[in-house]
Write an enzyme that holds these catalytic residues in place. Structure first.
Site, short mmCIF file in Angstrom:
data_model
loop_
_atom_site.label_atom_id
_atom_site.label_comp_id
_atom_site.label_asym_id
_atom_site.label_seq_id
_atom_site.Cartn_x
_atom_site.Cartn_y
_atom_site.Cartn_z
N GLY A 1 -3.68 5.25 4.99
CA GLY A 1 -4.02 5.24 3.57
C GLY A 1 -2.81 5.46 2.70
O GLY A 1 -1.79 6.02 3.15
N LYS B 1 2.29 3.69 18.64
CA LYS B 1 2.41 5.10 18.23
C LYS B 1 2.52 6.03 19.44
O LYS B 1 3.31 6.97 19.43
CB LYS B 1 1.20 5.49 17.38
N VAL C 1 3.57 7.71 12.55
CA VAL C 1 2.45 8.10 13.42
C VAL C 1 1.59 9.13 12.69
O VAL C 1 2.11 10.11 12.14
CB VAL C 1 2.95 8.72 14.75
N ILE D 1 -0.24 13.16 8.63
CA ILE D 1 -0.18 14.36 9.50
C ILE D 1 1.26 14.62 9.93
O ILE D 1 1.91 13.71 10.44
CB ILE D 1 -0.99 14.16 10.80
N ASP E 1 -1.46 -1.12 17.74
CA ASP E 1 -0.89 -0.14 16.81
C ASP E 1 -0.87 1.25 17.45
O ASP E 1 0.15 1.95 17.42
CB ASP E 1 -1.71 -0.14 15.51
N THR F 1 0.83 -1.21 0.00
CA THR F 1 0.00 0.00 0.00
C THR F 1 0.87 1.26 0.00
O THR F 1 0.75 2.11 -0.89
CB THR F 1 -0.91 0.00 1.26
N VAL F 2 1.75 1.38 0.99
CA VAL F 2 2.51 2.63 1.13
C VAL F 2 3.67 2.67 0.11
O VAL F 2 3.90 3.72 -0.53
CB VAL F 2 3.05 2.79 2.58
N GLY G 1 -7.10 -0.17 2.66
CA GLY G 1 -5.65 -0.11 2.88
C GLY G 1 -5.27 0.57 4.18
O GLY G 1 -4.12 0.98 4.36
N GLU H 1 8.45 10.07 9.63
CA GLU H 1 7.22 10.89 9.77
C GLU H 1 5.95 10.08 9.55
O GLU H 1 4.93 10.31 10.20
CB GLU H 1 7.27 12.05 8.77
P1 NDP Z 1 1.45 -3.81 2.99
O1 NDP Z 1 1.21 -5.11 3.64
O2 NDP Z 1 0.43 -3.27 2.06
O3 NDP Z 1 2.83 -3.83 2.21
C1 NDP Z 1 3.97 -4.45 2.68
C2 NDP Z 1 4.70 -5.02 1.49
O4 NDP Z 1 5.96 -5.48 1.95
C3 NDP Z 1 3.96 -6.18 0.85
O5 NDP Z 1 3.89 -5.95 -0.54
C4 NDP Z 1 4.83 -7.36 1.19
O6 NDP Z 1 4.93 -8.30 0.15
C5 NDP Z 1 6.18 -6.73 1.34
N1 NDP Z 1 7.09 -7.51 2.16
C6 NDP Z 1 6.85 -8.02 3.39
N2 NDP Z 1 7.94 -8.66 3.83
C7 NDP Z 1 8.87 -8.56 2.85
C8 NDP Z 1 10.19 -9.03 2.72
N3 NDP Z 1 10.79 -9.71 3.68
N4 NDP Z 1 10.86 -8.72 1.59
C9 NDP Z 1 10.27 -8.03 0.59
N5 NDP Z 1 9.01 -7.55 0.68
C10 NDP Z 1 8.32 -7.82 1.80
O7 NDP Z 1 1.73 -2.78 4.17
P2 NDP Z 1 1.59 -1.21 4.12
O8 NDP Z 1 2.15 -0.67 2.88
O9 NDP Z 1 0.22 -0.84 4.52
O10 NDP Z 1 2.52 -0.81 5.36
C11 NDP Z 1 3.91 -0.67 5.24
C12 NDP Z 1 4.44 -0.01 6.50
O11 NDP Z 1 3.86 1.28 6.62
C13 NDP Z 1 4.08 -0.75 7.79
O12 NDP Z 1 5.14 -0.59 8.70
C14 NDP Z 1 2.85 -0.02 8.27
O13 NDP Z 1 2.66 -0.12 9.66
C15 NDP Z 1 3.21 1.39 7.87
N6 NDP Z 1 2.09 2.29 7.72
C16 NDP Z 1 1.02 1.93 6.94
C17 NDP Z 1 -0.02 2.82 6.76
C18 NDP Z 1 -1.21 2.48 5.94
O14 NDP Z 1 -2.14 3.28 5.90
N7 NDP Z 1 -1.24 1.35 5.25
C19 NDP Z 1 0.00 4.15 7.40
C20 NDP Z 1 1.19 4.42 8.18
C21 NDP Z 1 2.18 3.52 8.33
P3 NDP Z 1 3.87 -9.45 -0.10
O15 NDP Z 1 2.84 -8.80 -0.96
O16 NDP Z 1 4.67 -10.48 -0.80
O17 NDP Z 1 3.37 -9.87 1.25
N1 HSE Z 2 -3.13 0.62 10.56
C1 HSE Z 2 -2.75 1.97 10.85
C2 HSE Z 2 -3.98 2.78 11.16
C3 HSE Z 2 -2.03 2.55 9.67
O1 HSE Z 2 -5.08 2.33 10.85
O2 HSE Z 2 -3.85 3.86 11.72
C4 HSE Z 2 -1.48 3.92 9.95
O3 HSE Z 2 -0.41 3.86 10.85
#
Ligand code: NDP
Ligand code: HSE
Length: 435
Positions: free
Chosen positions: A305, A207, A134, A138, A203, A14-15, A189, A131
């Site tokens: 998101g 934070k 948390v 924001i 979570d 997602t991110v 997401g 950034e």
């Molecule tokens: P996702 O699960 O959408 O994405 C994580 C990605 O990392 C997946 O595509 C996964 O691959 C890949 N991955 C996991 N392990 C490995 C590895 N060992 N080697 C290579 N790729 C790997 O998570 P998000 O994007 O939502 O979150 C990412 C980070 O951002 C997290 O720390 C989350 O807490 C943080 N975050 C997320 C927010 C959100 O709104 N989603 C907001 C703020 C922070 P695969 O598809 O193969 O599993």
């Molecule tokens: N899962 C977290 C939330 C993502 O819903 O706030 C953002 O850190």
């Protein structure tokens, strides 16, 4: 313009996907602001087949071998977005040890290993920025580390989980069930890969540990936070709250009381409808900071998101590129220079709401009242609801202020009291009218 700075992403979910979109779509303006182009050279993925169609169109390289990134001298910044603690923590350490600057949005790693990662980054003179960890989009980490650095901060609190705020909003405004609301938050997401971290309050606890550490200059970890989630909150609690003039929100609350010490909590709270946080809905987060110089400051925006979080992550990347160009990396280090005492649970006070399933017979209320009295808890109001066919009734009780210790002890007694079939839910109540 100078030659581009090359970066690598770890993870393209997602991110990670959002970062690729934002850096590409806003490429020209970003280059002007940063002073040079920023190029995503390599992305670490587990399986290229999992890439989403909207990401495939961008021209970036992919690898499934971290060493391709660590050993590439052209890559100056590594952006960790795989999530969870392991192997993310080891990947961050490896990147810093290879002299790379690191950006992460990973509060799981920060809440447990922030202190040692700050130290490693300081030793290697690299930037370490987070950034997005948390409050999603924001700005709150940089304000704490820079803009508010002159303050003694006494409290930091707010809505810091987008998933649960989205769920509570949908349950309260559209009558969605808990399961339906969670499924929607996942589809958008917002949720963690394991959403129990969201709904159990973990979570938000990570934070608040990160925020409180930066705010109070002391290392707090997940273990220092008292956590209660929304997993026991039912649609009927939200209805009762509405009838009583409240709105239910999951809050993170950290206080630095000079006399009693530091407290850090995550719990669902009934807020009066006119409370400023009561109208923060959907995926929005809001964080209040109180500092001795600034007074009250509030930060509001989308707390989760793809694009909001990518906004924060890309801001960190641009900041580091500016530091690289100006030979100013490592300017803002970790500030965890004090070890402060934690507040004992008998000093943390709040009114509480209880919803209990009880036997519908005389003497029940007296048994419950004496349990509360044994813990010096006084009852502000009692409502008996819904007498069921099976001879049970639902009791809603609001107490005056009680300590966290008394609350825990009374719960233990209520759970084994013969007249109480179930302690269905417990919430703090934020109401200045309750003594
Ligand atoms: P996702 O699960 O959408 O994405 C994580 C990605 O990392 C997946 O595509 C996964 O691959 C890949 N991955 C996991 N392990 C490995 C590895 N060992 N080697 C290579 N790729 C790997 O998570 P998000 O994007 O939502 O979150 C990412 C980070 O951002 C997290 O720390 C989350 O807490 C943080 N975050 C997320 C927010 C959100 O709104 N989603 C907001 C703020 C922070 P695969 O598809 O193969 O599993
Ligand atoms: N899962 C977290 C939330 C993502 O819903 O706030 C953002 O850190």
């Amino acid at each position: 313009m100078e030659k581009s700075v090359k970066i690598a992403l770890l993870g393209c979910g997602t991110v990670g996907g959002g970062v690729i979109i934002v850096l590409n779509e806003n490429r020209e303006d970003i280059a002007k602001k940063a002073g040079c182009a920023i190029e995503v050279k390599t992305v670490l993925v587990r399986d290229k087949k999992n890439l989403k169609p909207e990401i495939k169109k961008y021209n970036v390289g992919y690898t499934d071998n971290l060493d391709d990134i660590l050993n590439d001298p052209e890559i100056e910044i590594v952006v960790e977005l795989i999530g969870r603690v392991h192997p993310a923590k080891e990947y961050i350490e490896a990147a810093i040890s290879h002299g790379k600057h690191v950006v992460t949005a990973n509060k799981d790693v920060l809440a447990d290993y922030g202190k040692s990662l700050f130290a490693l980054a300081a030793e290697k003179k690299t930037d370490f920025q987070f950034e997005g960890a948390v409050g999603g989009g924001i700005p709150i980490i940089r304000p704490l580390r820079a803009c508010l650095a002159a303050n003694k901060i006494s409290s930091i609190m707010g809505i810091i989980n987008g998933t649960t705020n989205y769920m509570l909003t949908k349950m309260s405004q559209e009558g969605l069930s808990y399961a339906q609301a969670l499924a929607e938050a996942q589809a958008k997401g917002y949720a963690e890969s394991d959403p129990t971290a969201d709904v159990e309050g973990i979570d938000a606890a990570r934070k608040i540990a990160v925020l409180a550490s930066l705010a109070f200059n002391t290392p707090l970890t997940l273990k220092d936070v008292h956590v209660e989630g929304i997993d026991n909150i039912d649609a009927c609690d939200i209805e009762y709250a509405r009838d009583l003039g409240y709105v239910v929100k999951l809050l993170g609350v950290a206080k630095n009381d000079p006399e009693n010490g530091i407290s850090a909590n995550v719990y669902p709270v009934m807020l009066p409808k006119n409370h400023p946080l009561a109208s923060v809905n959907d995926v929005y987060n809001a964080i209040y900071v109180n500092g001795d110089a600034v007074g009250d400051a509030m930060f509001l925006g989308r707390g989760a998101g793809r694009l909001p979080t990518a906004s924060a992550v890309c801001g960190d990347i641009i900041d580091i590129v500016r530091n690289i160009r100006n030979h100013a990396c490592g300017r803002i280090g970790g500030n965890l220079f004090e070890k402060k005492k934690m507040c004992p649970p008998d000093k943390e006070m709040a009114p509480c709401y209880f919803r209990l399933q009880v036997a519908d017979r005389p003497g029940v209320l007296a048994a419950i009242a004496s349990t509360f009295a044994a813990q010096q808890m006084s009852i502000a109001s009692v409502i008996q609801k819904n007498v069921m066919d099976n001879g049970t009734a639902e009791l809603v009780i609001i107490t005056n202020k009680v300590s966290r210790l008394s609350l825990d002890l009374s719960l233990r007694t209520l759970q084994v009291l013969p007249v109480v079939n179930e302690v269905c839910s417990v919430m703090r109540v934020e109401d200045p009218a309750l003594p």
